[in-house]
Scaffold this active site. Sequence first.
Site, short mmCIF file in Angstrom:
data_model
loop_
_atom_site.label_atom_id
_atom_site.label_comp_id
_atom_site.label_asym_id
_atom_site.label_seq_id
_atom_site.Cartn_x
_atom_site.Cartn_y
_atom_site.Cartn_z
N MET A 30 0.85 -1.20 0.00
CA MET A 30 0.00 0.00 0.00
C MET A 30 0.88 1.25 0.00
O MET A 30 0.43 2.34 0.37
CB MET A 30 -0.94 -0.01 1.21
N GLY A 31 2.14 1.10 -0.40
CA GLY A 31 3.04 2.25 -0.47
C GLY A 31 3.56 2.66 0.89
O GLY A 31 3.55 1.86 1.83
N HIS A 34 9.17 1.22 3.30
CA HIS A 34 10.28 1.26 4.25
C HIS A 34 11.19 0.07 3.95
O HIS A 34 10.94 -0.68 2.99
CB HIS A 34 9.76 1.25 5.69
N HIS A 37 9.70 -3.33 3.09
CA HIS A 37 9.25 -3.53 1.71
C HIS A 37 10.43 -3.80 0.78
O HIS A 37 10.34 -4.62 -0.13
CB HIS A 37 8.51 -2.27 1.20
N GLY A 147 5.08 -9.92 3.71
CA GLY A 147 5.80 -9.89 4.99
C GLY A 147 5.10 -10.76 6.04
O GLY A 147 3.87 -10.76 6.12
N GLU A 148 5.89 -11.46 6.83
CA GLU A 148 5.32 -12.27 7.91
C GLU A 148 4.80 -11.41 9.05
O GLU A 148 4.15 -11.91 9.95
CB GLU A 148 6.36 -13.25 8.45
N LYS A 149 5.10 -10.11 9.02
CA LYS A 149 4.56 -9.24 10.08
C LYS A 149 3.04 -9.35 10.11
O LYS A 149 2.44 -9.33 11.17
CB LYS A 149 4.98 -7.80 9.84
N MET A 188 9.06 -3.15 11.55
CA MET A 188 8.86 -2.00 10.65
C MET A 188 7.43 -2.01 10.12
O MET A 188 6.88 -3.06 9.79
CB MET A 188 9.83 -2.07 9.49
N ARG A 191 2.83 2.42 9.57
CA ARG A 191 2.10 3.16 10.61
C ARG A 191 3.01 3.63 11.74
O ARG A 191 2.57 4.44 12.56
CB ARG A 191 0.96 2.31 11.16
O1 PAF Z 1 -0.08 -5.74 3.54
C1 PAF Z 1 -0.50 -4.83 2.79
O2 PAF Z 1 0.19 -3.85 2.50
C2 PAF Z 1 -1.90 -4.93 2.22
O3 PAF Z 1 -2.77 -5.53 3.12
C3 PAF Z 1 -1.93 -5.66 0.86
C4 PAF Z 1 -1.48 -7.10 0.97
C5 PAF Z 1 -1.06 -4.92 -0.14
C6 PAF Z 1 -3.37 -5.67 0.31
O4 PAF Z 1 -3.87 -4.38 0.17
#
Ligand code: PAF
Length: 288
Positions: A30-31, A34, A37, A147-149, A188, A191
Amino acid sequence: MQTITRLEMLRISVALLRQPGKTLALVPTMGALHDGHLTLVREAQSRADHVCVSIFVNPAQFGPNEDLDAYPRQLEADSALLSAAGVDLLWAPPVEVMYPAGFATSISVAGVAENYCGADRPGHFDGVATVVCKLFNQVRPDVACFGEKDWQQLAVIRRMARDLDLTFPEPDRIAGIATVREPDGLAMSSRNRYLSPQDRAAAATLPRAMQEAIARIEAGQEVPATLAALEDELLGAGFTSVDYAELADAGSLQRWDEPGRGAGRLLVAARIGGTRLIDNMAVRGNKA
Ligand code: PAF
Protein backbone atom coordinates in the site's frame (compact mmCIF):
# COMPACT_ATOMS: atom_id res chain seq x y z
CA MET A 1 11.19 1.08 -14.18
CA GLN A 2 7.84 1.45 -15.88
CA THR A 3 4.94 2.94 -13.90
CA ILE A 4 1.53 1.74 -15.03
CA THR A 5 -1.92 2.91 -13.97
CA ARG A 6 -4.17 1.25 -16.60
CA LEU A 7 -5.05 -2.43 -16.88
CA GLU A 8 -4.62 -2.65 -20.66
CA MET A 9 -1.04 -1.32 -20.37
CA LEU A 10 -0.29 -3.66 -17.47
CA ARG A 11 -1.31 -6.68 -19.56
CA ILE A 12 1.00 -5.64 -22.41
CA SER A 13 3.95 -4.95 -20.09
CA VAL A 14 3.50 -8.19 -18.16
CA ALA A 15 3.33 -10.18 -21.42
CA LEU A 16 6.58 -8.57 -22.61
CA LEU A 17 8.37 -9.21 -19.31
CA ARG A 18 7.30 -12.85 -19.21
CA GLN A 19 8.83 -13.82 -22.52
CA PRO A 20 10.85 -15.69 -23.46
CA GLY A 21 10.29 -18.05 -20.54
CA LYS A 22 11.04 -15.41 -17.90
CA THR A 23 9.38 -15.45 -14.50
CA LEU A 24 7.68 -12.60 -12.70
CA ALA A 25 7.32 -11.93 -8.96
CA LEU A 26 4.76 -9.61 -7.38
CA VAL A 27 5.19 -7.62 -4.18
CA PRO A 28 1.79 -6.17 -3.23
CA THR A 29 2.00 -3.03 -1.05
CA MET A 30 0.00 0.00 0.00
CA GLY A 31 3.04 2.25 -0.47
CA ALA A 32 4.72 4.41 2.21
CA LEU A 33 7.63 2.07 1.65
CA HIS A 34 10.28 1.26 4.25
CA ASP A 35 13.18 -1.18 4.52
CA GLY A 36 10.75 -4.04 5.16
CA HIS A 37 9.25 -3.53 1.71
CA LEU A 38 12.69 -3.25 0.13
CA THR A 39 13.57 -6.59 1.72
CA LEU A 40 10.47 -8.05 0.06
CA VAL A 41 11.70 -6.64 -3.25
CA ARG A 42 15.14 -8.25 -2.81
CA GLU A 43 13.53 -11.57 -1.89
CA ALA A 44 11.29 -11.30 -4.95
CA GLN A 45 14.34 -10.59 -7.14
CA SER A 46 16.01 -13.73 -5.81
CA ARG A 47 12.94 -15.80 -6.75
CA ALA A 48 12.10 -14.52 -10.25
CA ASP A 49 13.64 -12.83 -13.30
CA HIS A 50 11.47 -9.72 -13.04
CA VAL A 51 9.66 -7.94 -10.21
CA CYS A 52 6.42 -5.98 -10.21
CA VAL A 53 5.50 -3.96 -7.10
CA SER A 54 1.91 -2.81 -6.69
CA ILE A 55 1.00 0.28 -4.71
CA PHE A 56 -2.68 0.59 -3.94
CA VAL A 57 -4.21 1.96 -0.74
CA ASN A 58 -7.17 -0.39 -0.71
CA PRO A 59 -10.33 1.31 0.66
CA ALA A 60 -12.07 -2.07 0.99
CA GLN A 61 -9.78 -3.17 3.84
CA PHE A 62 -10.31 -0.07 6.00
CA GLY A 63 -13.23 0.18 8.43
CA PRO A 64 -15.35 3.35 8.67
CA ASN A 65 -13.38 4.69 11.66
CA GLU A 66 -9.95 3.67 10.44
CA ASP A 67 -7.10 5.66 8.90
CA LEU A 68 -7.91 5.43 5.15
CA ASP A 69 -7.76 9.20 4.59
CA ALA A 70 -4.72 9.68 6.80
CA TYR A 71 -2.83 6.66 5.40
CA PRO A 72 0.48 8.01 4.06
CA ARG A 73 0.56 8.42 0.27
CA GLN A 74 3.94 9.29 -1.31
CA LEU A 75 3.98 7.80 -4.78
CA GLU A 76 6.90 9.89 -6.05
CA ALA A 77 9.21 8.97 -3.17
CA ASP A 78 8.13 5.31 -3.32
CA SER A 79 8.69 5.23 -7.05
CA ALA A 80 12.25 6.58 -6.64
CA LEU A 81 13.02 3.89 -4.04
CA LEU A 82 11.66 1.10 -6.24
CA SER A 83 13.47 2.34 -9.31
CA ALA A 84 16.77 2.48 -7.38
CA ALA A 85 16.08 -1.06 -6.13
CA GLY A 86 15.86 -2.33 -9.72
CA VAL A 87 12.13 -3.05 -9.82
CA ASP A 88 10.85 -3.57 -13.38
CA LEU A 89 7.23 -2.55 -13.05
CA LEU A 90 5.27 -0.34 -10.68
CA TRP A 91 1.53 -1.09 -10.84
CA ALA A 92 -0.29 1.86 -9.26
CA PRO A 93 -3.95 1.73 -10.29
CA PRO A 94 -6.33 4.49 -9.22
CA VAL A 95 -9.38 3.42 -7.19
CA GLU A 96 -11.70 3.56 -10.24
CA VAL A 97 -9.48 1.10 -12.10
CA MET A 98 -9.43 -1.38 -9.21
CA TYR A 99 -13.09 -0.88 -8.34
CA PRO A 100 -14.94 0.40 -11.43
CA ALA A 101 -18.55 1.60 -11.13
CA GLY A 102 -20.80 -1.37 -10.44
CA PHE A 103 -18.11 -3.43 -8.70
CA ALA A 104 -20.05 -5.87 -6.50
CA THR A 105 -17.84 -8.83 -5.57
CA SER A 106 -16.19 -9.67 -2.28
CA ILE A 107 -14.18 -12.70 -1.21
CA SER A 108 -14.78 -13.84 2.34
CA VAL A 109 -12.44 -16.39 3.92
CA ALA A 110 -13.78 -18.24 6.96
CA GLY A 111 -11.67 -19.93 9.65
CA VAL A 112 -8.24 -18.29 9.62
CA ALA A 113 -9.78 -14.86 8.96
CA GLU A 114 -12.23 -14.94 11.84
CA ASN A 115 -10.25 -14.27 15.02
CA TYR A 116 -7.61 -11.75 16.10
CA CYS A 117 -7.51 -8.89 13.52
CA GLY A 118 -10.55 -10.41 11.79
CA ALA A 119 -12.63 -9.98 14.95
CA ASP A 120 -11.28 -6.50 15.72
CA ARG A 121 -11.57 -5.18 12.17
CA PRO A 122 -14.81 -6.55 10.65
CA GLY A 123 -14.56 -6.80 6.87
CA HIS A 124 -10.81 -6.14 6.83
CA PHE A 125 -9.77 -9.55 5.52
CA ASP A 126 -12.61 -9.58 2.96
CA GLY A 127 -11.04 -6.41 1.56
CA VAL A 128 -7.55 -7.92 1.65
CA ALA A 129 -8.58 -11.24 0.04
CA THR A 130 -10.57 -9.46 -2.68
CA VAL A 131 -7.84 -7.01 -3.66
CA VAL A 132 -5.06 -9.61 -3.51
CA CYS A 133 -7.09 -11.98 -5.70
CA LYS A 134 -7.56 -9.13 -8.17
CA LEU A 135 -3.85 -8.24 -8.05
CA PHE A 136 -2.94 -11.88 -8.70
CA ASN A 137 -5.31 -12.00 -11.69
CA GLN A 138 -4.10 -8.65 -13.02
CA VAL A 139 -0.36 -9.34 -12.78
CA ARG A 140 -0.43 -13.18 -13.01
CA PRO A 141 2.85 -13.56 -11.10
CA ASP A 142 4.78 -16.83 -10.76
CA VAL A 143 5.70 -15.86 -7.19
CA ALA A 144 4.30 -13.37 -4.66
CA CYS A 145 6.10 -12.10 -1.55
CA PHE A 146 4.36 -10.92 1.64
CA GLY A 147 5.80 -9.89 4.99
CA GLU A 148 5.32 -12.27 7.91
CA LYS A 149 4.56 -9.24 10.08
CA ASP A 150 0.97 -9.66 8.85
CA TRP A 151 0.95 -13.34 9.79
CA GLN A 152 -2.83 -13.71 9.76
CA GLN A 153 -3.06 -11.86 6.43
CA LEU A 154 -0.58 -14.35 4.94
CA ALA A 155 -2.67 -17.27 6.23
CA VAL A 156 -5.83 -15.71 4.74
CA ILE A 157 -4.18 -15.15 1.35
CA ARG A 158 -2.81 -18.71 1.22
CA ARG A 159 -6.24 -20.12 2.15
CA MET A 160 -7.93 -17.98 -0.51
CA ALA A 161 -5.42 -19.03 -3.20
CA ARG A 162 -5.85 -22.73 -2.35
CA ASP A 163 -9.64 -22.55 -2.11
CA LEU A 164 -10.03 -20.69 -5.42
CA ASP A 165 -7.53 -22.96 -7.25
CA LEU A 166 -5.40 -19.99 -8.22
CA THR A 167 -2.43 -20.86 -10.40
CA PHE A 168 -0.77 -17.44 -10.72
CA PRO A 169 0.87 -17.83 -8.34
CA GLU A 170 0.56 -21.46 -7.30
CA PRO A 171 -0.37 -21.35 -3.59
CA ASP A 172 2.99 -22.84 -2.57
CA ARG A 173 4.74 -19.95 -4.33
CA ILE A 174 3.20 -17.41 -1.99
CA ALA A 175 6.28 -16.63 0.07
CA GLY A 176 6.26 -15.32 3.62
CA ILE A 177 9.30 -13.16 4.34
CA ALA A 178 10.63 -12.70 7.89
CA THR A 179 9.65 -9.45 9.63
CA VAL A 180 12.24 -6.68 9.35
CA ARG A 181 12.81 -4.88 12.65
CA GLU A 182 14.23 -1.57 13.84
CA PRO A 183 17.41 -1.82 15.97
CA ASP A 184 15.28 -1.78 19.15
CA GLY A 185 13.17 -4.68 17.85
CA LEU A 186 10.01 -2.81 16.77
CA ALA A 187 8.62 -4.39 13.60
CA MET A 188 8.86 -2.00 10.65
CA SER A 189 5.47 -0.66 9.59
CA SER A 190 4.19 2.27 7.55
CA ARG A 191 2.10 3.16 10.61
CA ASN A 192 5.15 3.62 12.89
CA ARG A 193 5.45 7.15 11.48
CA TYR A 194 2.23 8.08 13.33
CA LEU A 195 4.00 7.57 16.69
CA SER A 196 5.18 10.56 18.75
CA PRO A 197 8.84 10.28 19.90
CA GLN A 198 7.64 9.26 23.36
CA ASP A 199 5.25 6.60 22.04
CA ARG A 200 7.88 5.40 19.59
CA ALA A 201 10.28 4.77 22.50
CA ALA A 202 7.56 2.98 24.49
CA ALA A 203 6.55 0.90 21.46
CA ALA A 204 9.80 -1.07 21.73
CA THR A 205 8.28 -2.71 24.81
CA LEU A 206 6.05 -4.74 22.48
CA PRO A 207 8.71 -7.01 20.90
CA ARG A 208 10.69 -7.17 24.16
CA ALA A 209 7.67 -8.22 26.22
CA MET A 210 6.69 -10.74 23.56
CA GLN A 211 10.15 -12.33 23.65
CA GLU A 212 9.97 -12.54 27.43
CA ALA A 213 6.53 -14.15 27.26
CA ILE A 214 7.76 -16.68 24.71
CA ALA A 215 10.73 -17.58 26.92
CA ARG A 216 8.33 -18.17 29.83
CA ILE A 217 5.91 -20.26 27.78
CA GLU A 218 8.74 -22.35 26.33
CA ALA A 219 10.06 -22.84 29.87
CA GLY A 220 6.68 -24.33 30.81
CA GLN A 221 4.86 -21.43 32.48
CA GLU A 222 1.07 -21.26 32.16
CA VAL A 223 -0.07 -19.64 28.92
CA PRO A 224 -3.10 -17.60 30.17
CA ALA A 225 -1.13 -16.13 33.10
CA THR A 226 1.84 -15.35 30.88
CA LEU A 227 -0.37 -13.60 28.32
CA ALA A 228 -2.09 -11.63 31.09
CA ALA A 229 1.35 -10.52 32.36
CA LEU A 230 2.31 -9.51 28.82
CA GLU A 231 -0.82 -7.34 28.55
CA ASP A 232 -0.07 -5.73 31.94
CA GLU A 233 3.48 -4.95 30.87
CA LEU A 234 2.25 -3.25 27.68
CA LEU A 235 -0.34 -1.19 29.56
CA GLY A 236 2.28 -0.26 32.16
CA ALA A 237 4.64 0.91 29.40
CA GLY A 238 2.09 3.36 27.95
CA PHE A 239 -0.02 1.27 25.57
CA THR A 240 -3.63 2.40 25.91
CA SER A 241 -5.22 -0.98 25.12
CA VAL A 242 -4.40 -4.49 24.00
CA ASP A 243 -6.77 -5.76 21.28
CA TYR A 244 -5.46 -9.30 21.67
CA ALA A 245 -2.46 -11.25 22.88
CA GLU A 246 -2.91 -14.89 21.94
CA LEU A 247 -0.93 -18.05 21.41
CA ALA A 248 -2.07 -20.00 18.36
CA ASP A 249 -1.13 -22.84 16.07
CA ALA A 250 1.09 -21.18 13.45
CA GLY A 251 -0.76 -22.77 10.50
CA SER A 252 -4.43 -23.08 11.44
CA LEU A 253 -4.35 -20.10 13.84
CA GLN A 254 -6.44 -22.16 16.29
CA ARG A 255 -5.97 -20.75 19.80
CA TRP A 256 -3.68 -22.68 22.11
CA ASP A 257 -4.25 -22.52 25.87
CA GLU A 258 -1.07 -24.49 26.19
CA PRO A 259 1.70 -25.17 23.68
CA GLY A 260 0.47 -27.81 21.24
CA ARG A 261 2.07 -30.04 18.65
CA GLY A 262 4.28 -28.38 16.02
CA ALA A 263 4.87 -24.67 15.54
CA GLY A 264 3.05 -21.98 17.49
CA ARG A 265 2.79 -18.25 17.04
CA LEU A 266 2.35 -15.49 19.58
CA LEU A 267 0.08 -12.85 18.00
CA VAL A 268 -0.42 -9.39 19.52
CA ALA A 269 -2.27 -6.21 18.54
CA ALA A 270 -2.05 -3.22 20.87
CA ARG A 271 -2.73 0.49 20.66
CA ILE A 272 -0.44 3.32 21.62
CA GLY A 273 -1.20 7.03 21.12
CA GLY A 274 -4.04 6.19 18.70
CA THR A 275 -1.88 3.87 16.58
CA ARG A 276 -2.60 0.17 16.38
CA LEU A 277 0.56 -1.95 16.24
CA ILE A 278 0.63 -5.67 15.46
CA ASP A 279 3.42 -8.18 15.84
CA ASN A 280 3.89 -11.95 15.93
CA MET A 281 6.71 -14.33 16.78
CA ALA A 282 7.42 -18.05 16.59
CA VAL A 283 6.81 -20.24 19.65
CA ARG A 284 8.05 -23.83 19.91
CA GLY A 285 5.31 -26.38 20.50
CA ASN A 286 6.23 -28.76 23.31
CA LYS A 287 4.77 -32.03 22.08
CA ALA A 288 6.40 -34.36 19.57
O1 PAF B 1 -0.08 -5.74 3.54
C1 PAF B 1 -0.50 -4.83 2.79
O2 PAF B 1 0.19 -3.85 2.50
C2 PAF B 1 -1.90 -4.93 2.22
O3 PAF B 1 -2.77 -5.53 3.12
C3 PAF B 1 -1.93 -5.66 0.86
C4 PAF B 1 -1.48 -7.10 0.97
C5 PAF B 1 -1.06 -4.92 -0.14
C6 PAF B 1 -3.37 -5.67 0.31
O4 PAF B 1 -3.87 -4.38 0.17
